[in-house]
Design a protein around this motif. Structure first.
Motif, PDB file in Angstrom:
ATOM      1  N   SER A   1       7.040  20.146   8.944  1.00 45.21           N
ATOM      2  CA  SER A   1       8.140  19.377   8.362  1.00 45.21           C
ATOM      3  C   SER A   1       7.598  18.411   7.306  1.00 45.21           C
ATOM      4  CB  SER A   1       8.846  18.575   9.457  1.00 45.21           C
ATOM      5  OG  SER A   1       7.988  17.536   9.929  1.00 45.21           O
ATOM      6  N   PRO A   2       8.495  17.866   6.467  1.00 45.29           N
ATOM      7  CA  PRO A   2       8.067  16.820   5.533  1.00 45.29           C
ATOM      8  C   PRO A   2       7.552  15.610   6.319  1.00 45.29           C
ATOM      9  CG  PRO A   2      10.231  17.659   4.942  1.00 45.29           C
ATOM     10  CD  PRO A   2       9.909  18.219   6.291  1.00 45.29           C
ATOM     11  N   VAL A   3       6.573  14.921   5.754  1.00 43.91           N
ATOM     12  CA  VAL A   3       5.980  13.769   6.427  1.00 43.91           C
ATOM     13  C   VAL A   3       5.822  12.624   5.444  1.00 43.91           C
ATOM     14  CG1 VAL A   3       4.742  15.095   8.175  1.00 43.91           C
ATOM     15  CG2 VAL A   3       3.658  14.666   5.970  1.00 43.91           C
ATOM     16  N   VAL A   4       5.806  11.401   5.981  1.00 42.52           N
ATOM     17  CA  VAL A   4       5.584  10.211   5.155  1.00 42.52           C
ATOM     18  C   VAL A   4       4.903   9.172   6.028  1.00 42.52           C
ATOM     19  CG1 VAL A   4       7.825   9.174   5.733  1.00 42.52           C
ATOM     20  CG2 VAL A   4       6.681   8.548   3.590  1.00 42.52           C
ATOM     21  N   VAL A   5       4.067   8.333   5.423  1.00 47.89           N
ATOM     22  CA  VAL A   5       3.453   7.229   6.160  1.00 47.89           C
ATOM     23  C   VAL A   5       4.131   5.934   5.710  1.00 47.89           C
ATOM     24  CG1 VAL A   5       1.550   6.992   4.488  1.00 47.89           C
ATOM     25  CG2 VAL A   5       1.324   6.007   6.769  1.00 47.89           C
ATOM     26  N   LEU A   6       4.656   5.185   6.676  1.00 47.51           N
ATOM     27  CA  LEU A   6       5.328   3.907   6.433  1.00 47.51           C
ATOM     28  C   LEU A   6       4.405   2.794   6.913  1.00 47.51           C
ATOM     29  CD1 LEU A   6       7.758   2.104   5.743  1.00 47.51           C
ATOM     30  CD2 LEU A   6       8.686   2.631   8.024  1.00 47.51           C
ATOM     31  N   VAL A   7       3.951   1.947   5.985  1.00 47.96           N
ATOM     32  CA  VAL A   7       2.993   0.888   6.305  1.00 47.96           C
ATOM     33  C   VAL A   7       3.717  -0.456   6.279  1.00 47.96           C
ATOM     34  CG1 VAL A   7       0.742  -0.110   5.777  1.00 47.96           C
ATOM     35  CG2 VAL A   7       1.228   2.263   5.129  1.00 47.96           C
ATOM     36  N   LEU A   8       3.746  -1.120   7.417  1.00 52.18           N
ATOM     37  CA  LEU A   8       4.416  -2.417   7.534  1.00 52.18           C
ATOM     38  C   LEU A   8       3.381  -3.520   7.365  1.00 52.18           C
ATOM     39  CD1 LEU A   8       7.253  -3.546   8.174  1.00 52.18           C
ATOM     40  CD2 LEU A   8       6.568  -3.672  10.571  1.00 52.18           C
ATOM     41  N   CYS A   9       3.591  -4.412   6.375  1.00 53.05           N
ATOM     42  CA  CYS A   9       2.600  -5.428   6.017  1.00 53.05           C
ATOM     43  C   CYS A   9       3.231  -6.817   6.036  1.00 53.05           C
ATOM     44  CB  CYS A   9       2.023  -5.169   4.620  1.00 53.05           C
ATOM     45  SG  CYS A   9       1.473  -3.468   4.335  1.00 53.05           S
ATOM     46  N   ARG A  10       2.467  -7.798   6.488  1.00 48.68           N
ATOM     47  CA  ARG A  10       2.962  -9.177   6.489  1.00 48.68           C
ATOM     48  C   ARG A  10       2.786  -9.854   5.142  1.00 48.68           C
ATOM     49  NH1 ARG A  10       0.413 -12.608  11.228  1.00 48.68           N
ATOM     50  NH2 ARG A  10       1.243 -14.234   9.884  1.00 48.68           N
ATOM     51  N   SER A  11       1.765  -9.472   4.381  1.00 50.49           N
ATOM     52  CA  SER A  11       1.477 -10.173   3.130  1.00 50.49           C
ATOM     53  C   SER A  11       1.687  -9.265   1.932  1.00 50.49           C
ATOM     54  CB  SER A  11       0.033 -10.702   3.125  1.00 50.49           C
ATOM     55  OG  SER A  11      -0.894  -9.644   2.935  1.00 50.49           O
ATOM     56  N   ARG A  12       1.976  -9.889   0.818  1.00 48.52           N
ATOM     57  CA  ARG A  12       2.176  -9.146  -0.431  1.00 48.52           C
ATOM     58  C   ARG A  12       0.885  -8.458  -0.864  1.00 48.52           C
ATOM     59  NH1 ARG A  12       4.142 -12.975  -2.570  1.00 48.52           N
ATOM     60  NH2 ARG A  12       6.357 -12.457  -2.456  1.00 48.52           N
ATOM     61  N   GLN A  13      -0.251  -9.124  -0.678  1.00 48.08           N
ATOM     62  CA  GLN A  13      -1.534  -8.559  -1.070  1.00 48.08           C
ATOM     63  C   GLN A  13      -1.820  -7.251  -0.333  1.00 48.08           C
ATOM     64  OE1 GLN A  13      -4.891 -10.902   0.129  1.00 48.08           O
ATOM     65  NE2 GLN A  13      -6.403  -9.579  -0.874  1.00 48.08           N
ATOM     66  N   VAL A  14      -1.592  -7.263   0.986  1.00 50.65           N
ATOM     67  CA  VAL A  14      -1.863  -6.066   1.785  1.00 50.65           C
ATOM     68  C   VAL A  14      -0.869  -4.965   1.443  1.00 50.65           C
ATOM     69  CG1 VAL A  14      -2.009  -5.141   4.125  1.00 50.65           C
ATOM     70  CG2 VAL A  14      -2.919  -7.410   3.631  1.00 50.65           C
ATOM     71  N   ALA A  15       0.382  -5.334   1.179  1.00 52.97           N
ATOM     72  CA  ALA A  15       1.390  -4.333   0.817  1.00 52.97           C
ATOM     73  C   ALA A  15       1.030  -3.656  -0.501  1.00 52.97           C
ATOM     74  CB  ALA A  15       2.765  -4.975   0.736  1.00 52.97           C
ATOM     75  N   ASP A  16       0.603  -4.454  -1.497  1.00 55.81           N
ATOM     76  CA  ASP A  16       0.222  -3.880  -2.797  1.00 55.81           C
ATOM     77  C   ASP A  16      -0.973  -2.946  -2.627  1.00 55.81           C
ATOM     78  OD1 ASP A  16       2.250  -5.310  -3.980  1.00 55.81           O
ATOM     79  OD2 ASP A  16       0.947  -6.908  -4.751  1.00 55.81           O
ATOM     80  N   TRP A  17      -1.927  -3.364  -1.814  1.00 58.24           N
ATOM     81  CA  TRP A  17      -3.111  -2.531  -1.570  1.00 58.24           C
ATOM     82  C   TRP A  17      -2.713  -1.240  -0.862  1.00 58.24           C
ATOM     83  CZ3 TRP A  17      -4.865  -1.374   3.416  1.00 58.24           C
ATOM     84  CH2 TRP A  17      -6.094  -0.689   3.486  1.00 58.24           C
ATOM     85  N   SER A  18      -1.830  -1.332   0.120  1.00 59.52           N
ATOM     86  CA  SER A  18      -1.436  -0.162   0.893  1.00 59.52           C
ATOM     87  C   SER A  18      -0.670   0.850   0.062  1.00 59.52           C
ATOM     88  CB  SER A  18      -0.564  -0.590   2.084  1.00 59.52           C
ATOM     89  OG  SER A  18      -1.272  -1.448   2.952  1.00 59.52           O
ATOM     90  N   ALA A  19       0.076   0.377  -0.941  1.00 57.75           N
ATOM     91  CA  ALA A  19       0.945   1.254  -1.721  1.00 57.75           C
ATOM     92  C   ALA A  19       0.212   2.046  -2.798  1.00 57.75           C
ATOM     93  CB  ALA A  19       2.069   0.437  -2.362  1.00 57.75           C
ATOM     94  N   VAL A  20      -1.052   1.716  -3.066  1.00 61.22           N
ATOM     95  CA  VAL A  20      -1.802   2.439  -4.105  1.00 61.22           C
ATOM     96  C   VAL A  20      -1.981   3.900  -3.678  1.00 61.22           C
ATOM     97  CG1 VAL A  20      -4.020   2.608  -5.295  1.00 61.22           C
ATOM     98  CG2 VAL A  20      -3.007   0.358  -4.849  1.00 61.22           C
ATOM     99  N   PRO A  21      -1.627   4.853  -4.538  1.00 63.92           N
ATOM    100  CA  PRO A  21      -1.797   6.272  -4.194  1.00 63.92           C
ATOM    101  C   PRO A  21      -3.242   6.594  -3.804  1.00 63.92           C
ATOM    102  CG  PRO A  21      -0.455   6.043  -6.163  1.00 63.92           C
ATOM    103  CD  PRO A  21      -1.008   4.674  -5.865  1.00 63.92           C
ATOM    104  N   ILE A  22      -3.393   7.436  -2.800  1.00 62.88           N
ATOM    105  CA  ILE A  22      -4.712   7.846  -2.329  1.00 62.88           C
ATOM    106  C   ILE A  22      -5.038   9.194  -2.970  1.00 62.88           C
ATOM    107  CG2 ILE A  22      -6.111   8.403  -0.305  1.00 62.88           C
ATOM    108  CD1 ILE A  22      -4.096   6.720   1.340  1.00 62.88           C
ATOM    109  N   ARG A  23      -5.964   9.185  -3.900  1.00 58.33           N
ATOM    110  CA  ARG A  23      -6.310  10.407  -4.645  1.00 58.33           C
ATOM    111  C   ARG A  23      -7.502  11.084  -3.979  1.00 58.33           C
ATOM    112  NH1 ARG A  23      -3.214  10.233  -9.026  1.00 58.33           N
ATOM    113  NH2 ARG A  23      -2.430   8.179  -9.697  1.00 58.33           N
ATOM    114  N   MET A  24      -7.259  12.248  -3.450  1.00 57.41           N
ATOM    115  CA  MET A  24      -8.307  12.975  -2.726  1.00 57.41           C
ATOM    116  C   MET A  24      -8.975  14.037  -3.587  1.00 57.41           C
ATOM    117  SD  MET A  24      -6.462  13.406   0.985  1.00 57.41           S
ATOM    118  CE  MET A  24      -5.060  14.292   0.273  1.00 57.41           C
TER     119      MET A  24
END
Length: 307
Positions: free
Chosen positions: A111-134
């Motif tokens: 099935s389609p999948v997505v990762v949802l990252v819950l962050c308390r700080s703006r810094q961590v959210a911005d870091w988490s949202a950066v695309p992961i290029r493999m």
């Protein structure tokens, strides 16, 4: 009278992490609500949201375990699988594991999948949202939910529909100059969930708010003009009032015990005086008072002296 703060749980970062995960365990539908309401993602039609095993190990030597996995299920199968990750700080190792979670879950459920990252700080959210290029043509883009993505919830209908969102809103937006509408929505949300989770989420909000906002929330919850607008606030107030009365009674008994000992000319070391003054156990205080009536020295209060 200050009510409530002394009774709150101390919530260390590890517990903040667990309580945020508990939001999804308690109501898996929250994953879909956050994707649609906060991140504006087009979630495919589904009939039921439920927890799925979070063990995403593909091969035996290395274990991969997500914080939680929610599947949005339709009659034809899983419409979308959501890997839930609570990220409180930057950790480069996690960005290596998120693609593993997705590919393993995709292979398991087809099935389609997505990762949802819950962050308390703006810094961590911005870091988490950066695309992961493999590599060429292989990119994983996490859906990060931080303070900028969590809406200010003041609408009471929304608070009843998605109570956890009102809790998150109070956590990250409760420091505005006038948080009254936000806290009104919070209390409305706490009214529609079970008592265990309401207490848990209240401790969570109090643990992350700065002192000024925390004091404002407590005053709001216990103010005569507001507390009866919310069943949760009334219960909170009544519990705090009862605990305050019990503390007051214990303090009175401790004062009486010290007065008896002093009247009998018994020397009270500073350590013992502090232990008597700080005791809140009415049974223990009663025992000490009965023994003090005939005591000749502090050691005659055997249980106190041996402590």
């Amino acid at each position: 009278m200050v009510i409530g703060t002394a009774t709150l749980l101390a919530v260390p970062p590890s517990h903040v992490h667990e309580i945020l995960i508990e939001m999804f365990r308690g109501r898996p539908q929250l994953a879909a609500d956050l994707l649609t309401d906060s991140l504006h993602m087009m979630v495919p039609p589904f009939e039921e949201a439920q927890l799925s095993p979070a063990d995403l190990t593909a091969v035996a030597p290395t274990e991969y375990r997500a914080d939680a996995v929610v599947t949005l299920d339709a009659r034809s199968g899983t419409a979308l699988a959501v890997v839930i990750e609570v990220q409180l700080k930057v950790d480069a190792r996690k960005r290596l594991s998120w693609p593993v979670y997705l590919t393993t879950l995709h292979a398991r459920l087809h099935s389609p999948v997505v990762v949802l990252v819950l962050c308390r700080s703006r810094q961590v959210a911005d870091w988490s949202a950066v695309p992961i290029r493999m590599g060429p043509g292989s990119v994983v883009t996490p859906m990060a939910l931080g303070p900028d993505q969590i809406p200010v919830v003041t609408d009471l209908h929304t608070a009843r529909r998605i109570p956890e969102l009102a809790v998150l809103s109070a956590m990250v937006h409760g420091t505005v100059p006038d948080p009254t509408p936000i806290f009104e929505a919070l209390l409305t949300a706490l009214d529609v969930i079970d008592e265990y989770h309401a207490d848990l989420y209240t401790d969570l909000v109090f643990s992350v708010l700065p002192d000024t906002a925390k004091d404002f929330l407590e005053e709001f919850m216990t103010a005569t003009s507001h507390r009866y607008h919310s069943e949760f606030a009334r219960r909170y107030f009544d519990q705090g009032e009862a605990q305050g009365e019990a503390r007051g009674k214990a303090q009175g008994e401790a004062t009486s015990l010290l007065a008896i000992l002093e009247a009998r000319g018994i020397e009270i070391p500073d350590e013992m005086r502090s232990r008597i003054a700080e005791c809140t156990d009415p049974v223990q205080l009663g025992t000490w008072i009965r023994r003090a009536a005939t005591a000749d020295k502090i050691q005659d209060l055997d249980e106190l002296a041996d402590g």
